[in-house]
Scaffold this active site. Sequence first.
Site, PDB file in Angstrom:
ATOM      1  N   CYS A 164       0.858  -1.191   0.000  1.00  0.00           N
ATOM      2  CA  CYS A 164       0.000   0.000   0.000  1.00  0.00           C
ATOM      3  C   CYS A 164       0.891   1.236   0.000  1.00  0.00           C
ATOM      4  O   CYS A 164       1.738   1.403   0.877  1.00  0.00           O
ATOM      5  CB  CYS A 164      -0.913  -0.011   1.228  1.00  0.00           C
ATOM      6  N   ASP A 214      -0.036  16.794  -0.994  1.00  0.00           N
ATOM      7  CA  ASP A 214      -0.306  15.990  -2.188  1.00  0.00           C
ATOM      8  C   ASP A 214       0.775  16.248  -3.231  1.00  0.00           C
ATOM      9  O   ASP A 214       1.209  17.378  -3.441  1.00  0.00           O
ATOM     10  CB  ASP A 214      -1.688  16.338  -2.761  1.00  0.00           C
ATOM     11  N   HIS A 217      -4.279   0.940   8.521  1.00  0.00           N
ATOM     12  CA  HIS A 217      -4.749   0.757   7.146  1.00  0.00           C
ATOM     13  C   HIS A 217      -6.239   0.482   7.135  1.00  0.00           C
ATOM     14  O   HIS A 217      -6.698  -0.563   7.576  1.00  0.00           O
ATOM     15  CB  HIS A 217      -3.998  -0.377   6.441  1.00  0.00           C
ATOM     16  N   ASN A 236     -12.746  10.355  -1.429  1.00  0.00           N
ATOM     17  CA  ASN A 236     -13.270   9.584  -2.558  1.00  0.00           C
ATOM     18  C   ASN A 236     -13.340   8.106  -2.170  1.00  0.00           C
ATOM     19  O   ASN A 236     -12.457   7.610  -1.460  1.00  0.00           O
ATOM     20  CB  ASN A 236     -12.371   9.768  -3.782  1.00  0.00           C
ATOM     21  N   GLY A 244     -13.917   7.811  -7.585  1.00  0.00           N
ATOM     22  CA  GLY A 244     -12.654   8.388  -8.041  1.00  0.00           C
ATOM     23  C   GLY A 244     -11.478   8.120  -7.124  1.00  0.00           C
ATOM     24  O   GLY A 244     -10.464   8.822  -7.183  1.00  0.00           O
ATOM     25  N   THR A 275      -8.170   6.539  -6.078  1.00  0.00           N
ATOM     26  CA  THR A 275      -7.055   5.867  -6.768  1.00  0.00           C
ATOM     27  C   THR A 275      -6.119   5.156  -5.792  1.00  0.00           C
ATOM     28  O   THR A 275      -5.484   4.177  -6.159  1.00  0.00           O
ATOM     29  CB  THR A 275      -6.239   6.870  -7.617  1.00  0.00           C
ATOM     30  N   HIS A 304      -6.232   3.468   0.518  1.00  0.00           N
ATOM     31  CA  HIS A 304      -5.983   3.694   1.949  1.00  0.00           C
ATOM     32  C   HIS A 304      -6.727   4.988   2.273  1.00  0.00           C
ATOM     33  O   HIS A 304      -6.434   6.029   1.667  1.00  0.00           O
ATOM     34  CB  HIS A 304      -4.469   3.815   2.208  1.00  0.00           C
ATOM     35  N   HIS A 316      -8.173   8.371   2.943  1.00  0.00           N
ATOM     36  CA  HIS A 316      -7.522   9.675   3.038  1.00  0.00           C
ATOM     37  C   HIS A 316      -8.539  10.778   2.825  1.00  0.00           C
ATOM     38  O   HIS A 316      -9.495  10.624   2.066  1.00  0.00           O
ATOM     39  CB  HIS A 316      -6.367   9.801   2.024  1.00  0.00           C
ATOM     40  N   HIS A 337      -8.808  14.689   1.616  1.00  0.00           N
ATOM     41  CA  HIS A 337      -8.152  15.806   0.931  1.00  0.00           C
ATOM     42  C   HIS A 337      -8.582  17.095   1.636  1.00  0.00           C
ATOM     43  O   HIS A 337      -9.779  17.392   1.703  1.00  0.00           O
ATOM     44  CB  HIS A 337      -8.612  15.900  -0.522  1.00  0.00           C
TER      45      HIS A 337
HETATM   46  P1  5GP Z   1      -7.641   9.760  -4.573  1.00  0.00           P
HETATM   47  O1  5GP Z   1      -7.704   9.944  -6.062  1.00  0.00           O
HETATM   48  O2  5GP Z   1      -7.425   8.304  -4.215  1.00  0.00           O
HETATM   49  O3  5GP Z   1      -8.782  10.367  -3.821  1.00  0.00           O
HETATM   50  O4  5GP Z   1      -6.392  10.578  -4.077  1.00  0.00           O
HETATM   51  C1  5GP Z   1      -5.082  10.097  -4.113  1.00  0.00           C
HETATM   52  C2  5GP Z   1      -4.188  11.296  -4.027  1.00  0.00           C
HETATM   53  O5  5GP Z   1      -2.887  10.855  -3.699  1.00  0.00           O
HETATM   54  C3  5GP Z   1      -4.078  12.072  -5.343  1.00  0.00           C
HETATM   55  O6  5GP Z   1      -4.465  13.420  -5.127  1.00  0.00           O
HETATM   56  C4  5GP Z   1      -2.586  11.941  -5.711  1.00  0.00           C
HETATM   57  O7  5GP Z   1      -2.059  13.100  -6.298  1.00  0.00           O
HETATM   58  C5  5GP Z   1      -1.939  11.628  -4.374  1.00  0.00           C
HETATM   59  N1  5GP Z   1      -0.732  10.830  -4.472  1.00  0.00           N
HETATM   60  C6  5GP Z   1      -0.560   9.685  -5.206  1.00  0.00           C
HETATM   61  N2  5GP Z   1       0.680   9.196  -5.034  1.00  0.00           N
HETATM   62  C7  5GP Z   1       1.303  10.043  -4.172  1.00  0.00           C
HETATM   63  C8  5GP Z   1       2.635  10.070  -3.606  1.00  0.00           C
HETATM   64  O8  5GP Z   1       3.483   9.202  -3.854  1.00  0.00           O
HETATM   65  N3  5GP Z   1       2.930  11.102  -2.775  1.00  0.00           N
HETATM   66  C9  5GP Z   1       2.019  12.078  -2.460  1.00  0.00           C
HETATM   67  N4  5GP Z   1       2.425  13.040  -1.636  1.00  0.00           N
HETATM   68  N5  5GP Z   1       0.769  12.080  -2.965  1.00  0.00           N
HETATM   69  C10 5GP Z   1       0.420  11.079  -3.803  1.00  0.00           C
HETATM   70 ZN    ZN Z   2      -2.326   1.407   3.679  1.00  0.00          ZN
END
Ligand code: 5GP
Ligand code: ZN
Length: 113
Positions: free
Chosen positions: A3, A29, A45, A86, A92, A94, A97, A99, A101
Amino acid sequence: MDCLFCKIIAGEIPSKKAYEDELVYAFHDIDPQAPVHILIIPKEHIKSADEITAENSAVVAHIFEVAAKLAKENNLSADGYRIVTNIGEAGGQTVKHLHFHLMGGRNFTWPAG
Ligand code: 5GP
Ligand code: ZN
């Protein structure tokens, strides 16, 4: 576990820390969508908000406490800001885990895309 965010918490992948305590980690981010774009994650997790139960929900309250503190530190409170989580493919998400924003420093539109 394979992860990305667990690896960031463990320090195996570098990140720009915004806040840390025993329960949560917050970091900037990598691809910011606003002047302030911080991710706040539980150290435990949890796959997404869809996995919140009576056993693990306390950390979510703590995350919102940390979010309000970070918003103040980043001078977002007067203008307002947005907190988003998300969930799953249609939502949406990606990184699988949980999180939140924390985004601010510009105006956001509604409804979300
Ligand atoms: P999601 O699309 O799952 O809601 O948000 C995932 C977020 O994680 C995205 O905004 C993406 O830019 C951020 N992200 C993905 N990989 C990394 C990383 O390696 N480091 C950091 N700091 N952010 C990441
Ligand atoms: Zn995790």
